[in-house]
Design a protein around this motif. Structure first.
Motif, short mmCIF file in Angstrom:
data_model
loop_
_atom_site.label_atom_id
_atom_site.label_comp_id
_atom_site.label_asym_id
_atom_site.label_seq_id
_atom_site.Cartn_x
_atom_site.Cartn_y
_atom_site.Cartn_z
N VAL A 83 0.83 -1.21 0.00
CA VAL A 83 0.00 0.00 0.00
C VAL A 83 0.87 1.26 0.00
O VAL A 83 0.60 2.22 -0.73
N ALA A 86 2.28 1.90 -3.38
CA ALA A 86 1.23 2.38 -4.29
C ALA A 86 0.96 3.87 -4.05
O ALA A 86 0.81 4.65 -5.00
N MET A 90 1.59 6.98 -6.66
CA MET A 90 0.53 7.94 -6.98
C MET A 90 0.99 9.37 -6.75
O MET A 90 0.74 10.26 -7.57
N ARG A 93 3.33 10.49 -9.39
CA ARG A 93 2.65 10.81 -10.65
C ARG A 93 2.14 12.25 -10.63
O ARG A 93 2.08 12.91 -11.66
N ALA B 157 -5.56 -5.01 1.58
CA ALA B 157 -4.35 -4.33 1.11
C ALA B 157 -4.21 -4.47 -0.40
O ALA B 157 -3.82 -3.52 -1.09
N ALA B 161 -4.10 -1.37 -2.88
CA ALA B 161 -2.94 -1.11 -3.71
C ALA B 161 -3.33 -0.99 -5.17
O ALA B 161 -2.86 -0.10 -5.90
N LEU B 164 -5.13 2.36 -5.64
CA LEU B 164 -4.23 3.51 -5.59
C LEU B 164 -3.33 3.56 -6.80
O LEU B 164 -3.01 4.63 -7.32
N GLY B 165 -2.89 2.39 -7.27
CA GLY B 165 -1.93 2.36 -8.35
C GLY B 165 -2.54 2.58 -9.72
O GLY B 165 -1.83 2.86 -10.67
N LYS B 166 -3.86 2.44 -9.81
CA LYS B 166 -4.52 2.58 -11.10
C LYS B 166 -4.44 4.03 -11.59
O LYS B 166 -4.47 4.96 -10.80
N LYS B 167 -4.32 4.21 -12.90
CA LYS B 167 -4.35 5.57 -13.45
C LYS B 167 -5.72 6.18 -13.23
O LYS B 167 -6.74 5.52 -13.45
N GLN B 168 -5.73 7.44 -12.84
CA GLN B 168 -7.00 8.03 -12.42
C GLN B 168 -7.75 8.61 -13.62
O GLN B 168 -7.92 9.81 -13.74
#
Lengths: 108, 183
Positions: A83, A86, A90, A93, B157, B161, B164-168
Motif C-alpha cells: 500500500v 502504491a 501515486m 505521478r 491491502a 494497492a 491507488l496504483g490505477k491511473k486516475q
C-alpha cells in the motif's frame, strides 16, 4: 542439545543489544532521509530488528508464540509495503518527486 | 585474535558485523538502489541469525517474503520512477547531527534499561520449536482467528494497492459525465 549451540555459548543480552543497535540505525535513517521509498526501507529495517528480538526470546524460552508473532508482523509488513509503495507511486505521478519535504499540502 | 578475546561464537560475531554494516550502508548511502541491495544482504544475515536460533521455518519465510517479494517490489518501484543519486533530496548537516543524537540517546536508554533485566530470563530452549510441524500446529489451533484476519487484511491491502496504483482516468470520466449530465 549440542553444547556448541548459541543457547549455551551466548546470553540473550547479546541479541537484545544487536536488536537495539539495528532499531536505532533504522530510527537514524527515518530521521535523516528525505526519499519516501528509503524511509519505508528504514521502517522495514526497524521491523526486522523487532522480529529478531521476538525470535531470540521465543527460542530461548522454548515458546513458539513469539515466532508466530513474527509471522504476523511479516504479513502486516508485506501489506504495508504494497500500500505504501502504491501511495508513493501515486504521489510521484502528481508531483514528479518522492521528497517527503514536498508532501506538506495538508498543512493548515 | 579479537574473536576469542570476546568469548563469543565467531558465527554470531560475523553475522552481527555484516548485519550492522549493511544497515549503516542502507541509511547513509545516497543512491537508493545500493540501499536496496544492502538491505537485501542485511535480510540474508538476519535469516542466518534465525537459523542459529533454531527458527528454520522463519529463516526461509524471511528470505521468501522480505528478500524475495518485498525488496523486489522496492527495487521495481525505484527503477520504475527512475530514482538515482541525482534525484536524491539534499539533507542539511544539522538534521544528521540531531538524528544521531536522538538515535544514540535511545540506544543508551535501551541498553541501560535492559542491562540487568536480561539475567532473569528463563532459559528453556527446545530443538523442534521452529519447525513447520510445530508452528503449523500452533498456528491452526491457538492462532486460527488471527490467521483468518490476516487473510482479510491481505485482501484489503491488495484491493487498496490496485485502486491507488490505477491511473486516475475514471474520476475524469465521472467529472465529464457529471458536467454533461448537468448541462
Amino acid at each position: 542439545m549440542n553444547p556448541d549451540s548459541v543457547f549455551n555459548t551466548l546470553d540473550i543480552s547479546h541479541y537484545i543489544y544487536l536488536s537495539s543497535v539495528l532499531f536505532c540505525i533504522g530510527l537514524f535513517g527515518v530521521l535523516t532521509r528525505r526519499n519516501a521509498i528509503v524511509l519505508l526501507m528504514c521502517i522495514e529495517l526497524m521491523l526486522n530488528a523487532v522480529n529478531l528480538l521476538f525470535v531470540a526470546f521465543s527460542s530461548y524460552m522454548g515458546d513458539s508464540a513469539g515466532q508466530l508473532f513474527v509471522f504476523f508482523i511479516m504479513v502486516v509488513a508485506a501489506a504495508e509495503a504494497a500500500v505504501g509503495l502504491a501511495i508513493i507511486v501515486m504521489i510521484y505521478r502528481n508531483t514528479r518527486s518522492t521528497d517527503v519535504g514536498l508532501f506538506d499540502k495538508l498543512k493548515g | 585474535m579479537l574473536l576469542t578475546i570476546l568469548g563469543l561464537p565467531p558465527a554470531f560475531l560475523l553475522l552481527s558485523f555484516i548485519t550492522i554494516l549493511c544497515a549503516l550502508y542502507v541509511v547513509t548511502n545516497t543512491n537508493p538502489v545500493y540501499s536496496v541491495l544492502a538491505l537485501i544482504l542485511a535480510f540474508f544475515s538476519i535469516s542466518a541469525h534465525y537459523v542459529l536460533l533454531n527458527a528454520q521455518f522463519l529463516a526461509v519465510v524471511n528470505l521468501i517474503v522480505y528478500a524475495g517479494a518485498i525488496m523486489v517490489l522496492f527495487l521495481f518501484v525505484l527503477m520504475l520512477l527512475n530514482l538515482n543519486k541525482e534525484s536524491e533530496p539534499i539533507v542539511k548537516m544539522g538534521w544528521h547531527i540531531g538524528a544521531a543524537v536522538t538515535a544514540g540517546l535511545l540506544l543508551v536508554t535501551l541498553a541501560a534499561a535492559l542491562h540487568k533485566s536480561s539475567e532473569q530470563i528463563m532459559r528453556n530452549p527446545a530443538e523442534d520449536i521452529g519447525l513447520v510441524k510445530n508452528l503449523g500446529k500452533v498456528l491452526f489451533t491457538d492462532y486460527l482467528v488471527p490467521f483468518e484476519l490476516s487473510g482479510i487484511l491481505f485482501l484489503a491491502a491488495m484491493v487498496g494497492a490496485v485502486l491507488l496504483g490505477k491511473k486516475q482516468t475514471n474520476s475524469k470520466e465521472n467529472n465529464n459525465y457529471s458536467e454533461t449530465s448537468s448541462q
